[in-house]
Design a protein around this motif. Structure first.
Motif, PDB file in Angstrom:
ATOM      1  N   LEU A   1      -7.379 -19.435 -24.120  1.00  0.00           N
ATOM      2  CA  LEU A   1      -8.645 -19.951 -24.635  1.00  0.00           C
ATOM      3  C   LEU A   1      -8.541 -20.264 -26.123  1.00  0.00           C
ATOM      4  O   LEU A   1      -8.917 -21.345 -26.576  1.00  0.00           O
ATOM      5  CB  LEU A   1      -9.775 -18.946 -24.377  1.00  0.00           C
ATOM      6  N   LYS A   2      -8.014 -19.308 -26.885  1.00  0.00           N
ATOM      7  CA  LYS A   2      -7.873 -19.536 -28.326  1.00  0.00           C
ATOM      8  C   LYS A   2      -6.884 -20.661 -28.584  1.00  0.00           C
ATOM      9  O   LYS A   2      -7.077 -21.467 -29.502  1.00  0.00           O
ATOM     10  CB  LYS A   2      -7.429 -18.248 -29.022  1.00  0.00           C
ATOM     11  N   PHE A   3      -5.821 -20.714 -27.772  1.00  0.00           N
ATOM     12  CA  PHE A   3      -4.837 -21.790 -27.915  1.00  0.00           C
ATOM     13  C   PHE A   3      -5.511 -23.139 -27.697  1.00  0.00           C
ATOM     14  O   PHE A   3      -5.293 -24.087 -28.459  1.00  0.00           O
ATOM     15  CB  PHE A   3      -3.705 -21.587 -26.907  1.00  0.00           C
ATOM     16  N   PHE A   4      -6.355 -23.225 -26.672  1.00  0.00           N
ATOM     17  CA  PHE A   4      -7.065 -24.473 -26.378  1.00  0.00           C
ATOM     18  C   PHE A   4      -8.031 -24.831 -27.510  1.00  0.00           C
ATOM     19  O   PHE A   4      -8.144 -25.998 -27.902  1.00  0.00           O
ATOM     20  CB  PHE A   4      -7.821 -24.335 -25.060  1.00  0.00           C
ATOM     21  N   GLN A   5      -8.716 -23.831 -28.040  1.00  0.00           N
ATOM     22  CA  GLN A   5      -9.716 -24.081 -29.082  1.00  0.00           C
ATOM     23  C   GLN A   5      -9.081 -24.502 -30.403  1.00  0.00           C
ATOM     24  O   GLN A   5      -9.694 -25.245 -31.175  1.00  0.00           O
ATOM     25  CB  GLN A   5     -10.578 -22.837 -29.285  1.00  0.00           C
ATOM     26  N   THR A   6      -7.871 -24.014 -30.690  1.00  0.00           N
ATOM     27  CA  THR A   6      -7.255 -24.294 -31.999  1.00  0.00           C
ATOM     28  C   THR A   6      -6.288 -25.472 -31.981  1.00  0.00           C
ATOM     29  O   THR A   6      -6.225 -26.235 -32.955  1.00  0.00           O
ATOM     30  CB  THR A   6      -6.518 -23.051 -32.530  1.00  0.00           C
ATOM     31  N   THR A   7      -5.536 -25.634 -30.910  1.00  0.00           N
ATOM     32  CA  THR A   7      -4.512 -26.684 -30.914  1.00  0.00           C
ATOM     33  C   THR A   7      -4.581 -27.627 -29.707  1.00  0.00           C
ATOM     34  O   THR A   7      -4.142 -28.763 -29.791  1.00  0.00           O
ATOM     35  CB  THR A   7      -3.097 -26.070 -30.949  1.00  0.00           C
ATOM     36  N   ARG A   8      -5.074 -27.120 -28.573  1.00  0.00           N
ATOM     37  CA  ARG A   8      -5.210 -27.880 -27.323  1.00  0.00           C
ATOM     38  C   ARG A   8      -3.866 -28.198 -26.658  1.00  0.00           C
ATOM     39  O   ARG A   8      -3.735 -28.069 -25.455  1.00  0.00           O
ATOM     40  CB  ARG A   8      -6.007 -29.183 -27.513  1.00  0.00           C
ATOM     41  N   THR A   9      -2.882 -28.653 -27.415  1.00  0.00           N
ATOM     42  CA  THR A   9      -1.602 -29.030 -26.802  1.00  0.00           C
ATOM     43  C   THR A   9      -0.439 -28.340 -27.532  1.00  0.00           C
ATOM     44  O   THR A   9      -0.550 -27.966 -28.703  1.00  0.00           O
ATOM     45  CB  THR A   9      -1.371 -30.555 -26.865  1.00  0.00           C
ATOM     46  N   GLU A  10       0.678 -28.206 -26.824  1.00  0.00           N
ATOM     47  CA  GLU A  10       1.884 -27.617 -27.416  1.00  0.00           C
ATOM     48  C   GLU A  10       2.409 -28.494 -28.543  1.00  0.00           C
ATOM     49  O   GLU A  10       2.951 -27.988 -29.535  1.00  0.00           O
ATOM     50  CB  GLU A  10       2.964 -27.438 -26.351  1.00  0.00           C
ATOM     51  N   LEU A  11       2.254 -29.807 -28.405  1.00  0.00           N
ATOM     52  CA  LEU A  11       2.727 -30.724 -29.444  1.00  0.00           C
ATOM     53  C   LEU A  11       1.989 -30.493 -30.754  1.00  0.00           C
ATOM     54  O   LEU A  11       2.599 -30.464 -31.835  1.00  0.00           O
ATOM     55  CB  LEU A  11       2.531 -32.169 -28.973  1.00  0.00           C
ATOM     56  N   ALA A  12       0.666 -30.304 -30.674  1.00  0.00           N
ATOM     57  CA  ALA A  12      -0.123 -30.036 -31.879  1.00  0.00           C
ATOM     58  C   ALA A  12       0.271 -28.697 -32.492  1.00  0.00           C
ATOM     59  O   ALA A  12       0.354 -28.553 -33.717  1.00  0.00           O
ATOM     60  CB  ALA A  12      -1.610 -30.047 -31.547  1.00  0.00           C
ATOM     61  N   LEU A  13       0.525 -27.687 -31.645  1.00  0.00           N
ATOM     62  CA  LEU A  13       0.949 -26.384 -32.158  1.00  0.00           C
ATOM     63  C   LEU A  13       2.299 -26.498 -32.856  1.00  0.00           C
ATOM     64  O   LEU A  13       2.497 -25.924 -33.930  1.00  0.00           O
ATOM     65  CB  LEU A  13       1.048 -25.367 -31.022  1.00  0.00           C
ATOM     66  N   ASN A  14       3.223 -27.229 -32.241  1.00  0.00           N
ATOM     67  CA  ASN A  14       4.552 -27.370 -32.837  1.00  0.00           C
ATOM     68  C   ASN A  14       4.469 -27.955 -34.236  1.00  0.00           C
ATOM     69  O   ASN A  14       5.214 -27.558 -35.139  1.00  0.00           O
ATOM     70  CB  ASN A  14       5.437 -28.254 -31.950  1.00  0.00           C
TER      71      ASN A  14
END
Length: 200
Positions: free
Chosen positions: A90-103
């Motif tokens: 949930l927090k991952f979705f709220q902050t970055t949504r995708t693995e590419l954005a997190l990377n």
């Protein structure tokens, strides 16, 4: 027949499967409604809800290599690698949504931490037993931001630390000069011994 087809479509739209290597978030018009972390068959409202899947395995992040100036003013190129897991979908979705954005975001944090920590040390420190301590310090700095993204940093390593091409050239020139000086010294000593033997 149309009724059977309609019922089949509704059932198909109502079911989704979460694999053992995945976790899912059920969204209704973009708003998270349910988080599924266990593998199996699950239900959702047909047509108005959709599912976003995230990997639950250990994932790799390979940030761009970074040029760092050390405390002794030497320039080196540092290449690091990070391994992480998505612990809070949930927090991952709220902050970055995708693995590419997190990377992208986490890569900048890693490079910033690498620059900040390694710049306090000399080249000899990176080649000594202090290397493990330096990596541990970088690791702890990066872990401070893991809860922000709903992830857990499992490991961080420096894959490669090498001198920049300019510094490498200077080092090789200096090594060549030292070896030539040693060779000239040995030749001079040899000639001196040769002269003594001939004189004798």
């Amino acid at each position: 027949i149309p009724a059977i087809i309609l019922i089949g479509v509704v059932i198909f739209q109502s079911l989704f499967i979460v694999q053992e290597i995945s976790q899912a978030i059920v969204l209704q018009f973009g708003d998270p409604k349910k988080i599924v972390t266990k593998a199996g068959l699950n239900f959702k409202l047909p047509f108005i809800q959709n599912v976003v899947y995230y990997d639950s395995r250990v994932l790799n992040l390979d940030p761009a290599q970074e040029e760092v100036i050390l405390r002794d003013q030497k320039r080196i190129v540092v290449d690091s690698i990070v391994r992480y897991m998505i612990k809070d979908p949930l927090k991952f979705f709220q902050t970055t949504r995708t693995e590419l954005a997190l990377n992208d975001r986490l890569g900048r944090i890693v490079n910033s931490s690498v620059r900040g920590v390694i710049a306090q040390y000399q080249l000899n420190d990176l080649l000594s037993d202090d290397r493990d301590k330096i990596m541990a310090e970088i690791f702890e700095n990066v872990r401070e931001d893991q809860d922000t993204f709903g992830i857990e940093i499992v490991d961080l390593r420096l894959k490669r630390t090498e001198l920049t091409p300019e510094v490498q050239s200077n080092v090789f020139d200096r090594m060549r000069t030292e070896r030539e000086r040693e060779a000239n010294l040995l030749r001079a000593e040899g000639q001196e011994i040769s002269q003594k033997i001939k004189a004798t």
